[in-house]
Design an enzyme around this catalytic site. Structure first.
Site, PDB file in Angstrom:
ATOM      1  N   LYS A 123       0.925  -1.081   0.093  1.00 39.28           N
ATOM      2  CA  LYS A 123       0.047   0.002   0.047  1.00 39.28           C
ATOM      3  C   LYS A 123       0.848   1.129   0.129  1.00 39.28           C
ATOM      4  O   LYS A 123       1.597   1.597   1.002  1.00 39.28           O
ATOM      5  CB  LYS A 123      -0.823   0.138   1.340  1.00 39.28           C
ATOM      6  N   GLY A 179       2.556   3.606  13.847  1.00 38.28           N
ATOM      7  CA  GLY A 179       3.095   2.260  13.961  1.00 38.28           C
ATOM      8  C   GLY A 179       2.695   1.646  15.520  1.00 38.28           C
ATOM      9  O   GLY A 179       2.478   0.440  15.340  1.00 38.28           O
ATOM     10  N   CYS A 200      13.301  10.435   7.431  1.00 36.44           N
ATOM     11  CA  CYS A 200      13.106   9.894   8.674  1.00 36.44           C
ATOM     12  C   CYS A 200      14.429  10.076   9.353  1.00 36.44           C
ATOM     13  O   CYS A 200      14.491  10.156  10.627  1.00 36.44           O
ATOM     14  CB  CYS A 200      12.685   8.526   8.865  1.00 36.44           C
ATOM     15  N   GLU A 221       9.531  15.164  15.951  1.00 34.54           N
ATOM     16  CA  GLU A 221       9.939  15.271  14.616  1.00 34.54           C
ATOM     17  C   GLU A 221       9.440  16.160  13.669  1.00 34.54           C
ATOM     18  O   GLU A 221       8.039  16.236  13.823  1.00 34.54           O
ATOM     19  CB  GLU A 221       9.474  13.759  13.913  1.00 34.54           C
TER      20      GLU A 221
HETATM   21  P1  NAP Z   1       2.064   7.840   8.358  1.00 30.52           P
HETATM   22  O1  NAP Z   1       0.904   9.009   8.551  1.00 30.52           O
HETATM   23  O2  NAP Z   1       2.370   7.066   9.337  1.00 30.52           O
HETATM   24  O3  NAP Z   1       1.653   7.228   6.824  1.00 30.52           O
HETATM   25  C1  NAP Z   1       2.585   6.057   6.482  1.00 30.52           C
HETATM   26  C2  NAP Z   1       1.757   4.905   5.697  1.00 30.52           C
HETATM   27  O4  NAP Z   1       0.730   4.397   6.601  1.00 30.52           O
HETATM   28  C3  NAP Z   1       0.906   5.750   4.758  1.00 30.52           C
HETATM   29  O5  NAP Z   1       0.665   4.715   3.550  1.00 30.52           O
HETATM   30  C4  NAP Z   1      -0.260   5.971   5.294  1.00 30.52           C
HETATM   31  O6  NAP Z   1      -1.356   6.246   4.344  1.00 30.52           O
HETATM   32  C5  NAP Z   1      -0.266   4.772   6.054  1.00 30.52           C
HETATM   33  N1  NAP Z   1      -1.435   4.514   7.301  1.00 30.52           N
HETATM   34  C6  NAP Z   1      -1.856   5.707   7.720  1.00 30.52           C
HETATM   35  N2  NAP Z   1      -2.538   5.314   8.953  1.00 30.52           N
HETATM   36  C7  NAP Z   1      -2.538   3.954   8.696  1.00 30.52           C
HETATM   37  C8  NAP Z   1      -3.244   2.958   9.825  1.00 30.52           C
HETATM   38  N3  NAP Z   1      -4.107   3.220  11.001  1.00 30.52           N
HETATM   39  N4  NAP Z   1      -2.896   1.554   9.441  1.00 30.52           N
HETATM   40  C9  NAP Z   1      -2.188   1.395   8.723  1.00 30.52           C
HETATM   41  N5  NAP Z   1      -1.707   2.156   7.715  1.00 30.52           N
HETATM   42  C10 NAP Z   1      -1.732   3.588   7.965  1.00 30.52           C
HETATM   43  O7  NAP Z   1       3.273   8.539   8.198  1.00 30.52           O
HETATM   44  P2  NAP Z   1       3.674   9.821   7.128  1.00 30.52           P
HETATM   45  O8  NAP Z   1       3.285  11.051   7.970  1.00 30.52           O
HETATM   46  O9  NAP Z   1       2.801   9.812   6.054  1.00 30.52           O
HETATM   47  O10 NAP Z   1       5.137   9.641   6.862  1.00 30.52           O
HETATM   48  C11 NAP Z   1       6.026  10.227   7.481  1.00 30.52           C
HETATM   49  C12 NAP Z   1       6.507   9.327   8.865  1.00 30.52           C
HETATM   50  O11 NAP Z   1       7.388   8.179   8.210  1.00 30.52           O
HETATM   51  C13 NAP Z   1       7.838  10.089   9.308  1.00 30.52           C
HETATM   52  O12 NAP Z   1       7.419  10.003  10.785  1.00 30.52           O
HETATM   53  C14 NAP Z   1       8.890   9.334   9.099  1.00 30.52           C
HETATM   54  O13 NAP Z   1      10.096   9.378  10.048  1.00 30.52           O
HETATM   55  C15 NAP Z   1       8.761   7.993   8.924  1.00 30.52           C
HETATM   56  N6  NAP Z   1       9.443   7.255   8.015  1.00 30.52           N
HETATM   57  C16 NAP Z   1      10.149   6.288   8.663  1.00 30.52           C
HETATM   58  C17 NAP Z   1      11.182   5.566   7.845  1.00 30.52           C
HETATM   59  C18 NAP Z   1      11.887   4.610   8.246  1.00 30.52           C
HETATM   60  O14 NAP Z   1      12.733   3.760   7.662  1.00 30.52           O
HETATM   61  N7  NAP Z   1      12.365   4.597   9.714  1.00 30.52           N
HETATM   62  C19 NAP Z   1      11.235   6.011   6.488  1.00 30.52           C
HETATM   63  C20 NAP Z   1      10.424   6.881   5.986  1.00 30.52           C
HETATM   64  C21 NAP Z   1       9.458   7.555   6.884  1.00 30.52           C
HETATM   65  P3  NAP Z   1      -1.761   7.580   3.848  1.00 30.52           P
HETATM   66  O15 NAP Z   1      -0.472   8.254   3.755  1.00 30.52           O
HETATM   67  O16 NAP Z   1      -2.419   7.254   2.261  1.00 30.52           O
HETATM   68  O17 NAP Z   1      -2.418   8.118   4.893  1.00 30.52           O
END
Ligand code: NAP
Ligand code: MG
Length: 507
Positions: free
Chosen positions: A206, A263, A314, A411
């Site tokens: 996804k 997460g 990240c 963050e």
């Molecule tokens: P996010 O809101 O957690 O979204 C990540 C993904 O999860 C998206 O595809 C999102 O869909 C989906 N999602 C949202 N709610 C969900 C749920 N309840 N159950 C399952 N999936 C769900 O994160 P973001 O704000 O888009 O991304 C930035 C974050 O990613 C930052 O915190 C960053 O640090 C982290 N990140 C970490 C790494 C690493 O390797 N540690 C790498 C890259 C990014 P939608 O976007 O379509 O809502």
């Protein structure tokens, strides 16, 4: 030397130093990459069973170019029935073919995908930039080559799993449900798909709502590679779709990259189900500069660490710790360097800082930056013109930051750096570890012994020494504490996709 010549020399020297004092950045003529190479469809269905299919949900959503706010395409929103179809298809493909295919056969498909990614690299780079806002020089030089490298690297492991885990009798787990974010859309897809396929699992992936297009182009490449239908399925949608993927009962392994908040929700949702889980979450990395470091090199690394990809990284070095004795020269050079960063059209090959990925993310950055000012930190932003349309944020630097400030704790995921100081290595270490996160860190010093002392005590999964934000498929990546668990990349990245006969016997 005759007097006239000496005067002339003096005059030239004075002119040169006043030009330096003004520090006028070079004016670059624009050098846009053409977007003609990509063909974006009006609509994209879901990629299930090797074909693009209409969503049973009947729902579609638009994906924008964040640099122009123009709608690029409509993409299917997978509802629960669609996710169910994708998972059932993945399960059937696993049982009927993929699980029992020899590793060398799986590798052939993966090499094909890797080669096609290289072949079509310009197309992927331009599409990544258009859909997500990152500068073309990054999608071209970082995202796409690394994505191809990941497929090559894991293809190499596919027929060597018995050697990778001698005596442990590795076997695939089943269907992997994978959810990825918008900051490295294609690269995150590669990080997820390559190890899963190499180990003999099938996948439902996804992508993020704002950046689905390169994953859908990858689906086309997967079709061309003749991967057996159903081995990889791609379901687009928002958070609810992701939730349906990870909680589906026929998903055996969940791999998630995204925010710590989501997460935690996922960890709660899968607790007690027996599903395997790895989480790659947020970070608040410390970049630590000692007085004996090569300062110019460090400044480049600091800039690369936080302004690269608009800080949508990240492992971004968002907290800079500078030893007090070199605070002033570091700050001065940093400000000078910030003034030369080019912010604007992501398709321009000279652009350093592109568009913020979405309006929502822009609001989040603005809100946190306002909190920094309100809490008393001092803000510095270079003067630069921002385009009238689209989502933009100036490279920002804060001094006078206390560890208690939100900008030092939370963050931001934007081009915003908090600068703090320290006197001793012990103090640097204590401050750097004073965070719930532990994804990455950086250490800048000439002394090898200090690098070893620091790296063995920093609580972070990835630590760079005298460099920052370097990646290689053979090197494992992952977090400590609230930055998650499990590793992606390298030999370590195979393990979360395997069960071991040995474990079965022991259990
Ligand atoms: P996010 O809101 O957690 O979204 C990540 C993904 O999860 C998206 O595809 C999102 O869909 C989906 N999602 C949202 N709610 C969900 C749920 N309840 N159950 C399952 N999936 C769900 O994160 P973001 O704000 O888009 O991304 C930035 C974050 O990613 C930052 O915190 C960053 O640090 C982290 N990140 C970490 C790494 C690493 O390797 N540690 C790498 C890259 C990014 P939608 O976007 O379509 O809502
Ligand atoms: Mg988009």
């Amino acid at each position: 030397m005759p007097e006239r010549e000496r005067d002339e020399l003096e005059r030239r020297k004075a002119a040169a130093s006043s030009a330096l004092a003004e520090r006028t950045p070079f004016a670059y003529a624009s050098a846009p990459e053409s977007s003609e190479i990509v063909r974006i469809e009006d609509r994209y269905g879901l990629f299930i069973g090797g074909e693009f299919v209409e969503p049973k949900s009947g729902r579609w959503f638009g994906t924008l170019n964040p640099a122009t706010e123009e709608v690029l395409s409509e993409v299917a929103e997978a509802g629960p029935e669609d996710v169910d179809l994708a998972v059932t298809t993945a399960r059937a493909a696993w049982e009927e073919s993929w699980r029992d295919l020899p590793g060398r056969e799986r590798a052939k498909y993966m090499y094909r995908i890797a080669r096609q990614l290289q072949e079509r690299s310009r197309e992927f780079a331009v599409l990544e930039t258009i859909d997500g806002g990152k500068p073309i020089k990054e999608s071209r030089d970082v995202d796409v080559p690394l994505a191809a490298a990941h497929f090559f690297y894991y293809a190499g492991w596919a027929d060597k799993l018995d050697y990778a885990f001698p005596g442990r009798l590795p076997r695939p787990i089943g269907v992997a449900g994978q959810v990825i974010p918008w900051n490295f859309p294609l690269l995150m897809a590669a990080w997820k798909l390559a190890p899963a396929l190499a180990t003999g699992n099938t996948v439902v992936l996804k992508p993020a709502e704002t950046t689905p297009l390169t994953a859908l182009l990858l689906a086309e490449v997967i079709q061309e590679a003749d991967l057996p239908p159903g081995v990889v399925n791609i379901v687009t949608g928002a958070g609810e779709t992701g939730s349906n993927v990870v909680t589906h009962e026929a998903v055996d392994k969940v791999a998630f990259t995204g925010s710590t908040d989501v997460g935690k929700i996922i960890q709660r949702a899968v607790a007690g189900t027996g599903k395997h889980l790895t989480l790659e979450l947020g970070g608040k990395a410390a970049n630590i500069v000692f007085e004996d470091a090569a300062l110019d090199q460090a400044v480049e690394g600091i800039v690369n660490g936080i302004y690269f990809n608009q800080g949508h990284v990240c492992c971004a070095g968002s907290r800079l710790f500078v030893q007090e004795s070199v605070f002033e020269p570091v700050l001065e050079r940093l400000k000078e360097r910030l003034a030369t960063l080019r912010v604007g059209d992501p398709l321009d090959k000279n652009t350093d800082v592109g568009a913020i990925n979405s309006k929502q993310q822009l609001r989040k950055i603005e809100e946190l930056v306002e909190s920094g000012v309100e809490e008393g930190a001092e803000i510095y932003q270079p003067a630069c013109d921002l385009p009238a349309r689209g989502y933009w944020f100036r490279p920002t630097l804060f001094t006078g930051v206390a560890q208690s400030h939100r900008i030092a704790r939370e963050e931001i995921f934007g081009p915003v750096l908090s600068v703090l100081t320290f006197r001793t290595p012990e103090e640097a270490l204590e401050k750097a570890n004073n965070t719930p996160y532990g994804l990455s860190a950086g250490v800048w010093t000439e002394k090898g012994s200090r690098i070893l002392w620091m790296t063995s005590r920093l609580r972070a999964g990835v630590i760079w020494a005298n460099t920052f934000n370097r990646f290689d498929p053979s090197s494992p990546f992952g977090g400590y504490k609230e930055s998650g668990f499990g590793r992606e990349g390298g030999l370590h990245g195979l393990e979360p996709y395997l069960e071991f006969e040995e474990d079965g016997r022991a259990g």
